[in-house]
Scaffold this motif. Sequence first.
Motif, PDB file in Angstrom:
ATOM      1  N   GLY A   1      -1.487   3.890   5.767  1.00 28.00           N
ATOM      2  CA  GLY A   1      -1.263   3.174   4.520  1.00 28.00           C
ATOM      3  C   GLY A   1      -2.578   2.861   3.823  1.00 28.00           C
ATOM      4  O   GLY A   1      -2.705   2.951   2.600  1.00 28.00           O
ATOM      5  N   SER A   2      -3.588   2.519   4.608  1.00 25.51           N
ATOM      6  CA  SER A   2      -4.899   2.222   4.052  1.00 25.51           C
ATOM      7  C   SER A   2      -5.484   3.448   3.348  1.00 25.51           C
ATOM      8  O   SER A   2      -6.008   3.366   2.240  1.00 25.51           O
ATOM      9  CB  SER A   2      -5.833   1.760   5.176  1.00 25.51           C
ATOM     10  OG  SER A   2      -7.158   1.693   4.724  1.00 25.51           O
TER      11      SER A   2
ATOM     12  N   VAL B   1       0.822  -1.209   0.000  1.00 23.91           N
ATOM     13  CA  VAL B   1       0.000   0.000   0.000  1.00 23.91           C
ATOM     14  C   VAL B   1       0.860   1.264   0.000  1.00 23.91           C
ATOM     15  O   VAL B   1       0.371   2.345  -0.292  1.00 23.91           O
ATOM     16  CB  VAL B   1      -0.961   0.039   1.216  1.00 23.91           C
ATOM     17  CG1 VAL B   1      -1.944  -1.104   1.126  1.00 23.91           C
ATOM     18  CG2 VAL B   1      -0.199   0.018   2.521  1.00 23.91           C
ATOM     19  N   TYR B   2       2.131   1.110   0.311  1.00 24.97           N
ATOM     20  CA  TYR B   2       2.992   2.291   0.350  1.00 24.97           C
ATOM     21  C   TYR B   2       3.664   2.567  -0.984  1.00 24.97           C
ATOM     22  O   TYR B   2       4.311   3.586  -1.163  1.00 24.97           O
ATOM     23  CB  TYR B   2       4.041   2.145   1.461  1.00 24.97           C
ATOM     24  CG  TYR B   2       3.380   2.041   2.816  1.00 24.97           C
ATOM     25  CD1 TYR B   2       3.046   3.187   3.533  1.00 24.97           C
ATOM     26  CD2 TYR B   2       3.041   0.803   3.353  1.00 24.97           C
ATOM     27  CE1 TYR B   2       2.410   3.112   4.756  1.00 24.97           C
ATOM     28  CE2 TYR B   2       2.387   0.708   4.577  1.00 24.97           C
ATOM     29  CZ  TYR B   2       2.080   1.861   5.274  1.00 24.97           C
ATOM     30  OH  TYR B   2       1.427   1.791   6.475  1.00 24.97           O
ATOM     31  N   SER B   3       3.551   1.627  -1.925  1.00 31.03           N
ATOM     32  CA  SER B   3       4.224   1.820  -3.200  1.00 31.03           C
ATOM     33  C   SER B   3       3.274   2.104  -4.348  1.00 31.03           C
ATOM     34  O   SER B   3       3.694   2.339  -5.462  1.00 31.03           O
ATOM     35  CB  SER B   3       5.092   0.595  -3.527  1.00 31.03           C
ATOM     36  OG  SER B   3       4.280  -0.558  -3.607  1.00 31.03           O
ATOM     37  N   VAL B   4       1.934   2.099  -4.070  1.00 31.20           N
ATOM     38  CA  VAL B   4       0.988   2.521  -5.101  1.00 31.20           C
ATOM     39  C   VAL B   4       1.111   4.036  -5.223  1.00 31.20           C
ATOM     40  O   VAL B   4       1.754   4.668  -4.395  1.00 31.20           O
ATOM     41  CB  VAL B   4      -0.463   2.116  -4.746  1.00 31.20           C
ATOM     42  CG1 VAL B   4      -0.588   0.619  -4.617  1.00 31.20           C
ATOM     43  CG2 VAL B   4      -0.929   2.826  -3.490  1.00 31.20           C
ATOM     44  N   PRO B   5       0.488   4.637  -6.232  1.00 32.92           N
ATOM     45  CA  PRO B   5       0.593   6.089  -6.382  1.00 32.92           C
ATOM     46  C   PRO B   5       0.289   6.813  -5.073  1.00 32.92           C
ATOM     47  O   PRO B   5      -0.666   6.472  -4.380  1.00 32.92           O
ATOM     48  CB  PRO B   5      -0.446   6.412  -7.459  1.00 32.92           C
ATOM     49  CG  PRO B   5      -0.539   5.166  -8.267  1.00 32.92           C
ATOM     50  CD  PRO B   5      -0.316   4.042  -7.298  1.00 32.92           C
ATOM     51  N   ARG B   6       1.125   7.783  -4.757  1.00 31.78           N
ATOM     52  CA  ARG B   6       0.956   8.468  -3.482  1.00 31.78           C
ATOM     53  C   ARG B   6      -0.274   9.353  -3.496  1.00 31.78           C
ATOM     54  O   ARG B   6      -0.497  10.120  -4.409  1.00 31.78           O
ATOM     55  CB  ARG B   6       2.199   9.328  -3.187  1.00 31.78           C
ATOM     56  CG  ARG B   6       3.363   8.494  -2.687  1.00 31.78           C
ATOM     57  CD  ARG B   6       3.096   7.982  -1.281  1.00 31.78           C
ATOM     58  NE  ARG B   6       3.228   9.040  -0.305  1.00 31.78           N
ATOM     59  CZ  ARG B   6       4.385   9.386   0.249  1.00 31.78           C
ATOM     60  NH1 ARG B   6       5.498   8.764  -0.071  1.00 31.78           N
ATOM     61  NH2 ARG B   6       4.426  10.354   1.125  1.00 31.78           N
ATOM     62  N   ASN B   7      -1.091   9.216  -2.454  1.00 33.08           N
ATOM     63  CA  ASN B   7      -2.269  10.062  -2.290  1.00 33.08           C
ATOM     64  C   ASN B   7      -1.804  11.370  -1.667  1.00 33.08           C
ATOM     65  O   ASN B   7      -1.373  11.390  -0.520  1.00 33.08           O
ATOM     66  CB  ASN B   7      -3.266   9.354  -1.371  1.00 33.08           C
ATOM     67  CG  ASN B   7      -4.560  10.126  -1.231  1.00 33.08           C
ATOM     68  OD1 ASN B   7      -4.610  11.324  -1.496  1.00 33.08           O
ATOM     69  ND2 ASN B   7      -5.605   9.434  -0.807  1.00 33.08           N
TER      70      ASN B   7
ATOM     71  N   ARG C   1     -15.513   4.692  -1.535  1.00 34.52           N
ATOM     72  CA  ARG C   1     -14.492   4.655  -0.505  1.00 34.52           C
ATOM     73  C   ARG C   1     -13.241   5.412  -0.949  1.00 34.52           C
ATOM     74  O   ARG C   1     -12.371   5.727  -0.156  1.00 34.52           O
ATOM     75  CB  ARG C   1     -14.140   3.191  -0.246  1.00 34.52           C
ATOM     76  CG  ARG C   1     -13.147   2.986   0.866  1.00 34.52           C
ATOM     77  CD  ARG C   1     -12.869   1.501   1.080  1.00 34.52           C
ATOM     78  NE  ARG C   1     -12.084   1.324   2.304  1.00 34.52           N
ATOM     79  CZ  ARG C   1     -11.784   0.153   2.829  1.00 34.52           C
ATOM     80  NH1 ARG C   1     -12.197  -0.958   2.249  1.00 34.52           N
ATOM     81  NH2 ARG C   1     -11.076   0.071   3.938  1.00 34.52           N
ATOM     82  N   GLY C   2     -13.171   5.650  -2.241  1.00 35.11           N
ATOM     83  CA  GLY C   2     -11.987   6.315  -2.779  1.00 35.11           C
ATOM     84  C   GLY C   2     -11.108   5.367  -3.570  1.00 35.11           C
ATOM     85  O   GLY C   2     -10.067   5.741  -4.089  1.00 35.11           O
ATOM     86  N   ARG C   3     -11.521   4.110  -3.656  1.00 38.59           N
ATOM     87  CA  ARG C   3     -10.734   3.121  -4.393  1.00 38.59           C
ATOM     88  C   ARG C   3     -11.409   2.769  -5.722  1.00 38.59           C
ATOM     89  O   ARG C   3     -11.162   1.708  -6.289  1.00 38.59           O
ATOM     90  CB  ARG C   3     -10.560   1.864  -3.550  1.00 38.59           C
ATOM     91  CG  ARG C   3      -9.832   2.144  -2.243  1.00 38.59           C
ATOM     92  CD  ARG C   3      -9.598   0.868  -1.456  1.00 38.59           C
ATOM     93  NE  ARG C   3      -9.001   1.165  -0.160  1.00 38.59           N
ATOM     94  CZ  ARG C   3      -8.713   0.247   0.741  1.00 38.59           C
ATOM     95  NH1 ARG C   3      -8.969  -1.033   0.484  1.00 38.59           N
ATOM     96  NH2 ARG C   3      -8.171   0.579   1.895  1.00 38.59           N
ATOM     97  N   GLU C   4     -12.274   3.656  -6.196  1.00 31.61           N
ATOM     98  CA  GLU C   4     -13.040   3.389  -7.405  1.00 31.61           C
ATOM     99  C   GLU C   4     -12.144   3.513  -8.633  1.00 31.61           C
ATOM    100  O   GLU C   4     -11.165   4.256  -8.636  1.00 31.61           O
ATOM    101  CB  GLU C   4     -14.210   4.388  -7.531  1.00 31.61           C
ATOM    102  CG  GLU C   4     -15.289   4.225  -6.472  1.00 31.61           C
ATOM    103  CD  GLU C   4     -14.815   4.578  -5.070  1.00 31.61           C
ATOM    104  OE1 GLU C   4     -14.121   5.589  -4.915  1.00 31.61           O
ATOM    105  OE2 GLU C   4     -15.125   3.804  -4.135  1.00 31.61           O
TER     106      GLU C   4
END
Lengths: 263, 352
Positions: free
Chosen positions: B33-34, B4-10, B198-201
């Motif tokens: 991270g979530s 979760v820390y290496s996906v695009p940074r929010n 949730r923001g993960r769409e």
Amino acid sequence: MIRRETVKLTDICGSGHYGSAFSMAELIASLYYEFLHVDPKQPRWADRDRFTMGKGHAAIGLYPVLADLGFFTWDELYTYTRLGSPFGDHPDMRKVKGADFSSGSIGHNLSVSVGMALGLRAKGSPARVVCMMGDGEQAEGQVWEAAMSAAHYGLDSLVGIVDINKVGSDGQVSDSMNNEPLDDKWRAFGWEVLRLDGHDYNAIGDALDRALNGGRGRPTVLLADTIAGKGVSFMEGTWQWHLGFLGPTDRDRALAEIEGASI
Amino acid sequence: MSNVYSVPRNPSVDMTDSTVVDGFDQRSWDMVGSLNLSLQLPTGAVLIELAEQGRDEIVVCTADLGRPTQVINFGKRYPHRYFNFGIAERNMIGAAAGLATTGFVPFVSNYSFFLALMGAENIRNDIAYPNLKVRLIGTHSGLAMGFYGTSHHCNEDIGLLRAIAGLTVMAPCDANAIRSALAATLDHDGPIYFRVGRGREPVVYDSPPDFRIGGSNRLREGTDATVFAIGNLVKASLEAHDILAKEGIGLGVVDMYSIRPIDEAAILAAAGTQRVVFSAEEHNITSGFGSAVAEVLTRHGAATRLVRIGVPDQYSVLGPPTHLYRHYGLDGEGVARTVREALRGPSASGGT
């Protein structure tokens, strides 16, 4: 005057919350004639003090005061409950000048008052917010959510009043759901608590003076012991007259007792 | 191996808050991270931008969900315009109403299943009935919470809130849609409920789209049938369009982000030329967006058949969200299958 007009309005409508209106009559009179900064010519004045009715079903006891102060005419008020009238059993802020919030669902308005006090403080307004609740209303969990948040935010411009008339639709409040000791509960929720005789003008005046001119960093609640149906002997202390209607003879009997008193 | 820390940074999440640092297992993650995964829920960032443009009336209310619903940054930036009411949703709704009476525009940001389902009566009496300018943002709607279970699913909010007079109901489907939605409706003089995820769409829009109350966005043309979709079903319908195109079936796709009021003209345009149209939503098919489409068709006497795609009228089984979408036919393959079968004839159809 409040009690007399309540009887008149009930006569128009055919049904009325006598008990709840009569128990808070001195509290309402003291608030509007001695303490609240309101202007009937500018009902939406930004810095007016706000008054919300947690016990919205007692609006029949508020309307006459608003009429007397000039928010609307007596003729307008006498359309009470007729088709299309602004004046119903519960107050509607979009229709009734001087009504600061709509109510009817018990337990909502202390939360609304918390939001008002937060907003007014954020805007630097000196306005204060008073919320009139019933003692039966204390069974609503949302009241305590609101109480907790008011203390959390240190809202010393917020004053709660609990009209402890001890009766509700099903009878004695203590039988439906005992809420005492209310003093301890409100104190535990971080409020300054003043317990008083809700029909004693001097006691009311002293309590409101202290509560509304606080600055003590926390909200204040007036726990006002009152008598349901106060002012009409056959109604006093009864749950049966929480709601009802008086025929002409009984109406005149009630009015005669009321006219003998001062309000 | 990614985590979760290496996906695009929010950009809305302060990753320095995380306690998962060097030395932790690659697969470990904490709350921070979530939140980093919720890239499509930019509420806080959008409201900060609007506030910076001089919209001093914006305040934010939440009920102990400022972080999961991504408005915490507004609170850090404007602490005196950010009100956390703890886990007390009904009090929060009432207080938002009170704030609105003093001239502020409260944005209430909370999980949809608590905000809309628990708060329905408060929304009705304290926000909609007095017609107050309050924005309700119900997040994590539909099946977004997957294996959290039914208490955390929200397949009823559209049905409940659609019945409340004066309340506008909208469903921006991704971050850019939310960006448009919050800004474009800021001056609407009444309450609005925004149903979001949730923001993960999955991403639908590369840039902020056109967005207006009562509007819709036609995203694909298709002569055989049209699917009117909201939320996650917009992306699923776009995928179905591609799948069916290879089979020679032309499926039009419309993002019907405005549920109430609804874009009647868009529905009737398709109904006039196509013998079957579809509604698609992550909501109970009873009383939801599909029912709103059905009301339009019946009111105008349209002869078109409507097939409603959505969650069946029952409580969902447990599972990760993507598995649930597949299970209930709410992914691209599922929408394509329903369309394919319906076009073959009414008797072969899965939904109605």
